[in-house]
Design a protein around this motif. Structure first.
Motif, PDB file in Angstrom:
ATOM      1  N   ALA A  64       0.834  -1.203   0.000  1.00 47.33           N
ATOM      2  CA  ALA A  64       0.000   0.000   0.000  1.00 47.33           C
ATOM      3  C   ALA A  64       0.873   1.259   0.000  1.00 47.33           C
ATOM      4  O   ALA A  64       0.572   2.238  -0.692  1.00 47.33           O
ATOM      5  N   GLU A  65       1.972   1.246   0.753  1.00 46.77           N
ATOM      6  CA  GLU A  65       2.834   2.434   0.803  1.00 46.77           C
ATOM      7  C   GLU A  65       3.476   2.712  -0.554  1.00 46.77           C
ATOM      8  O   GLU A  65       3.548   3.849  -1.004  1.00 46.77           O
ATOM      9  N   VAL A  66       3.956   1.632  -1.179  1.00 50.51           N
ATOM     10  CA  VAL A  66       4.589   1.836  -2.481  1.00 50.51           C
ATOM     11  C   VAL A  66       3.542   2.299  -3.501  1.00 50.51           C
ATOM     12  O   VAL A  66       3.801   3.170  -4.336  1.00 50.51           O
ATOM     13  N   PHE A  67       2.346   1.763  -3.383  1.00 55.48           N
ATOM     14  CA  PHE A  67       1.250   2.223  -4.254  1.00 55.48           C
ATOM     15  C   PHE A  67       1.053   3.737  -4.091  1.00 55.48           C
ATOM     16  O   PHE A  67       0.954   4.474  -5.067  1.00 55.48           O
ATOM     17  N   SER A 225       5.613  -7.991  19.900  1.00 54.69           N
ATOM     18  CA  SER A 225       6.993  -7.766  19.457  1.00 54.69           C
ATOM     19  C   SER A 225       7.153  -8.125  17.994  1.00 54.69           C
ATOM     20  O   SER A 225       7.827  -7.414  17.243  1.00 54.69           O
ATOM     21  N   ALA A 226       6.532  -9.238  17.590  1.00 60.87           N
ATOM     22  CA  ALA A 226       6.673  -9.670  16.199  1.00 60.87           C
ATOM     23  C   ALA A 226       6.051  -8.635  15.260  1.00 60.87           C
ATOM     24  O   ALA A 226       6.624  -8.291  14.228  1.00 60.87           O
ATOM     25  N   LEU A 227       4.905  -8.121  15.659  1.00 64.15           N
ATOM     26  CA  LEU A 227       4.235  -7.123  14.816  1.00 64.15           C
ATOM     27  C   LEU A 227       5.058  -5.844  14.708  1.00 64.15           C
ATOM     28  O   LEU A 227       5.258  -5.293  13.632  1.00 64.15           O
ATOM     29  N   LYS A 228       5.553  -5.398  15.847  1.00 55.07           N
ATOM     30  CA  LYS A 228       6.325  -4.150  15.842  1.00 55.07           C
ATOM     31  C   LYS A 228       7.597  -4.328  15.040  1.00 55.07           C
ATOM     32  O   LYS A 228       8.002  -3.447  14.292  1.00 55.07           O
ATOM     33  N   HIS A 229       8.200  -5.515  15.208  1.00 59.21           N
ATOM     34  CA  HIS A 229       9.446  -5.720  14.478  1.00 59.21           C
ATOM     35  C   HIS A 229       9.201  -5.784  12.973  1.00 59.21           C
ATOM     36  O   HIS A 229      10.028  -5.326  12.182  1.00 59.21           O
ATOM     37  N   ALA A 230       8.028  -6.328  12.583  1.00 57.93           N
ATOM     38  CA  ALA A 230       7.715  -6.384  11.150  1.00 57.93           C
ATOM     39  C   ALA A 230       7.696  -4.967  10.563  1.00 57.93           C
ATOM     40  O   ALA A 230       8.200  -4.726   9.475  1.00 57.93           O
ATOM     41  N   PHE A 231       7.174  -4.025  11.315  1.00 59.22           N
ATOM     42  CA  PHE A 231       7.169  -2.625  10.846  1.00 59.22           C
ATOM     43  C   PHE A 231       8.576  -2.078  10.760  1.00 59.22           C
ATOM     44  O   PHE A 231       8.969  -1.469   9.777  1.00 59.22           O
ATOM     45  N   PHE A 232       9.306  -2.289  11.842  1.00 59.60           N
ATOM     46  CA  PHE A 232      10.642  -1.690  11.911  1.00 59.60           C
ATOM     47  C   PHE A 232      11.523  -2.242  10.813  1.00 59.60           C
ATOM     48  O   PHE A 232      12.173  -1.511  10.082  1.00 59.60           O
ATOM     49  N   THR A 233      11.508  -3.553  10.682  1.00 58.74           N
ATOM     50  CA  THR A 233      12.438  -4.152   9.739  1.00 58.74           C
ATOM     51  C   THR A 233      12.053  -3.844   8.298  1.00 58.74           C
ATOM     52  O   THR A 233      12.910  -3.715   7.435  1.00 58.74           O
ATOM     53  N   SER A 235      10.822  -1.134   7.290  1.00 58.68           N
ATOM     54  CA  SER A 235      10.871   0.334   7.125  1.00 58.68           C
ATOM     55  C   SER A 235       9.511   0.907   6.729  1.00 58.68           C
ATOM     56  O   SER A 235       9.423   1.793   5.890  1.00 58.68           O
ATOM     57  N   ILE A 236       8.437   0.366   7.319  1.00 59.97           N
ATOM     58  CA  ILE A 236       7.131   0.953   6.988  1.00 59.97           C
ATOM     59  C   ILE A 236       6.634   1.816   8.143  1.00 59.97           C
ATOM     60  O   ILE A 236       7.046   1.653   9.283  1.00 59.97           O
ATOM     61  N   GLY A 237       5.772   2.758   7.798  1.00 69.04           N
ATOM     62  CA  GLY A 237       5.247   3.657   8.827  1.00 69.04           C
ATOM     63  C   GLY A 237       6.101   4.894   9.048  1.00 69.04           C
ATOM     64  O   GLY A 237       5.887   5.641   9.995  1.00 69.04           O
ATOM     65  N   GLY A 239       7.287   6.562   5.937  1.00 70.75           N
ATOM     66  CA  GLY A 239       7.301   7.243   4.645  1.00 70.75           C
ATOM     67  C   GLY A 239       8.412   6.793   3.700  1.00 70.75           C
ATOM     68  O   GLY A 239       8.453   7.216   2.552  1.00 70.75           O
ATOM     69  N   VAL A 240       9.319   5.927   4.183  1.00 68.99           N
ATOM     70  CA  VAL A 240      10.439   5.527   3.327  1.00 68.99           C
ATOM     71  C   VAL A 240       9.941   4.809   2.074  1.00 68.99           C
ATOM     72  O   VAL A 240      10.352   5.126   0.951  1.00 68.99           O
ATOM     73  N   MET A 241       9.032   3.862   2.259  1.00 70.22           N
ATOM     74  CA  MET A 241       8.590   3.088   1.107  1.00 70.22           C
ATOM     75  C   MET A 241       7.738   3.930   0.155  1.00 70.22           C
ATOM     76  O   MET A 241       7.705   3.680  -1.036  1.00 70.22           O
ATOM     77  N   MET A 242       7.091   4.953   0.708  1.00 61.81           N
ATOM     78  CA  MET A 242       6.339   5.854  -0.177  1.00 61.81           C
ATOM     79  C   MET A 242       7.327   6.684  -0.981  1.00 61.81           C
ATOM     80  O   MET A 242       7.161   6.895  -2.181  1.00 61.81           O
ATOM     81  N   ALA A 243       8.355   7.184  -0.320  1.00 59.38           N
ATOM     82  CA  ALA A 243       9.344   8.017  -1.017  1.00 59.38           C
ATOM     83  C   ALA A 243      10.082   7.196  -2.070  1.00 59.38           C
ATOM     84  O   ALA A 243      10.253   7.632  -3.207  1.00 59.38           O
TER      85      ALA A 243
END
Ligand code: PHE
Length: 455
Positions: A64-67, A225-233, A235-237, A239-243
């Motif tokens: 979704a971010e890349v979209f 922890s697994a959910l949070k790490h999925a975000f961190f690793t 790089s979502i949330g 703007g990096v993937m949008m940029a």
């Protein structure tokens, strides 16, 4: 529509996008956080859980971010604002994206400090500082480095300078050239370490240690922890993937690219674990994790093993490379946002941001010395920045992106931009991002706000 579309160019190939995004994804999270999470949450059991989070939450939101980025080809804040307005919603909600973009600052500030430590170990190990060193002594070396602001200040300034030098070149001359150089280096260094681990004779033991499954250690906390790490690793949330998506060539497929990136990120996290564990076993060491693993236990292992100086050098160089490709990605969203917002060219924007992020980083590095008395919710500033970014901003932005893609954007527009070959896969993605991802992410936000912030 606000702002001019695309001012910065396009990645020269689909593969460069994949490597740039993979470079952003693989970072300190893979070497510092992941091994620690795996070991304290039941090994293979956590890996399975984490895979589920990657599939049901990380991957759909990343798509979704890349979209968002590619469909508007603007900085994350403008892209989101335009999408909202085109869908008949108030553009004001784009402040959520702005919070994400600015949180790049928070992450960068502690990232830069850690890269400073790593660089000083690159030098220390290769000049033989750790030969024959004991545990206690190694601890002292690390604490002294961490608590002496002058040394780290020099490294931190160097890191900010290098990152801004890359960013100022823009997508093709700056980011792309850096990625083309750093990613092959990363793969070669990792292969060298794995080769070494294979010949220690303890590779299989390391393998069992990493993958042995113990479900009794899994709990609610592990899920969070697994959910949070999925975000961190991923790089979502932030703007990096949008940029990065804004520079993605039009004909490239978003879905399959993201699958590959997620796979590579996971694979490299596991391979890094497999490279490290056999060395610890060979040196009869209890595997430690997190900061202690990287800055105390491993240096001791390097100091006692054959060719330790070379292997240690390779290891810390690898960590530098991995961290650098993430650090540059952290600065890209805020750079494009500011330059499009103020109409500044890249050079003044980068000088301004460089100074800001340098100053911010000084507060993170001072958390262990001249600012150690500043505590917020029991954290020093260094850990507080991590806490706010990983526990609050990233999940909030992720939730917002999932709602945007799942509920607000017209399904036809999504399907045209994503152009997935299989309608079934598209529908699967849409249902996940509409129902499952927001529920899962909403639960992190809820738990974080209720449990952690309510005292
Ligand atoms: N993904 C990086 C890591 O695992 C961290 C990161 C987060 C980088 C957000 C960019 C944006 O270390």
């Amino acid at each position: 529509m606000q702002g001019k579309p695309i001012i910065n160019g396009v990645w020269s190939s689909h593969w460069i996008f994949i490597f740039a995004a993979t470079g952003s994804a693989i970072g300190l999270g893979n070497v510092l956080k992941f091994p620690y999470l795996v070991s304290s949450n039941g090994g293979g059991a956590f890996i399975l859980l984490y895979l589920v989070c990657l599939l049901l939450v990380g991957t759909p939101i990343m798509i979704a971010e890349v979209f968002i980025g590619r469909s508007k080809r603007q900085n994350p804040v403008y892209a989101i604002r335009n999408i909202l307005q085109e869908s008949g919603c108030s553009g004001r909600w784009s402040f959520v994206a702005l919070a994400g973009v600015l949180s790049g600052f928070l992450i960068f500030s502690f990232y830069s400090v850690v890269i400073g430590w790593v660089l000083s170990y690159v030098v220390g190990i290769s000049t033989g500082d750790f030969i024959g060193i004991g545990m206690q002594e190694a601890k002292q070396v690390f604490y002294q480095l961490r608590d002496t602001p002058e040394t780290i200040l020099r490294w931190h300034s160097f890191v900010v300078f290098v990152v801004m030098l890359i960013i100022v070149g823009g997508v093709n001359r700056g980011l792309e050239n850096a990625i083309k150089f750093l990613m092959p280096v990363l793969f070669i260094l990792l292969a060298a370490l794995l080769g070494y681990a294979l010949q220690t004779g303890n590779f299989t033991k390391g393998f069992y240690l990493l993958f042995s499954i113990d479900f009794s250690k899994l709990g609610w906390d592990s899920v969070l922890s697994a959910l949070k790490h999925a975000f961190f690793t991923l790089s979502i949330g932030v703007g990096v993937m949008m940029a990065y998506g804004a520079y993605m060539p039009k004909q490239a497929s978003i879905g399959s690219s993201i699958f590959l990136i997620v796979l590579l990120d996971m694979l490299i996290a596991l391979l890094a674990g497999l490279a490290i564990l056999p060395m610890m076993i060979t040196n009869n060491m209890e595997p430690a994790y997190g900061m202690d693993l990287m800055f105390v236990t491993l240096p001791v292992a390097f100091g006692h093993m054959q060719a330790g100086q070379t292997i240690g050098f390779i290891f810390f160089l690898l960590v530098t490379t991995v961290a650098l490709t993430s650090a540059i990605s952290l600065m890209e969203p805020v750079t494009t946002w500011l330059s499009e917002h103020w109409g500044w060219s890249r050079l003044p924007t980068c000088i301004f941001l460089g100074i800001m992020v340098w100053a911010f980083g000084v507060t993170a590095l001072g958390s262990f010395s001249f600012l150690s008395h500043v505590e917020i919710m029991g954290f020093n500033l260094f850990y507080f920045y991590d806490f706010v970014a990983t526990n609050i901003i990233m999940p909030l932005v992720g939730l917002f992106v999932a709602i945007l893609a799942g509920w607000i954007v017209n399904k036809r527009i999504l399907s045209e931009e994503l152009a997935m070959k299989s309608v079934f896969v598209f529908n699967l993605w849409h249902i996940t991002v509409r129902y499952i991802s927001p529920l899962a992410v909403g639960s992190i936000v809820y738990f974080m706000l209720v449990e952690k912030l309510s005292y």
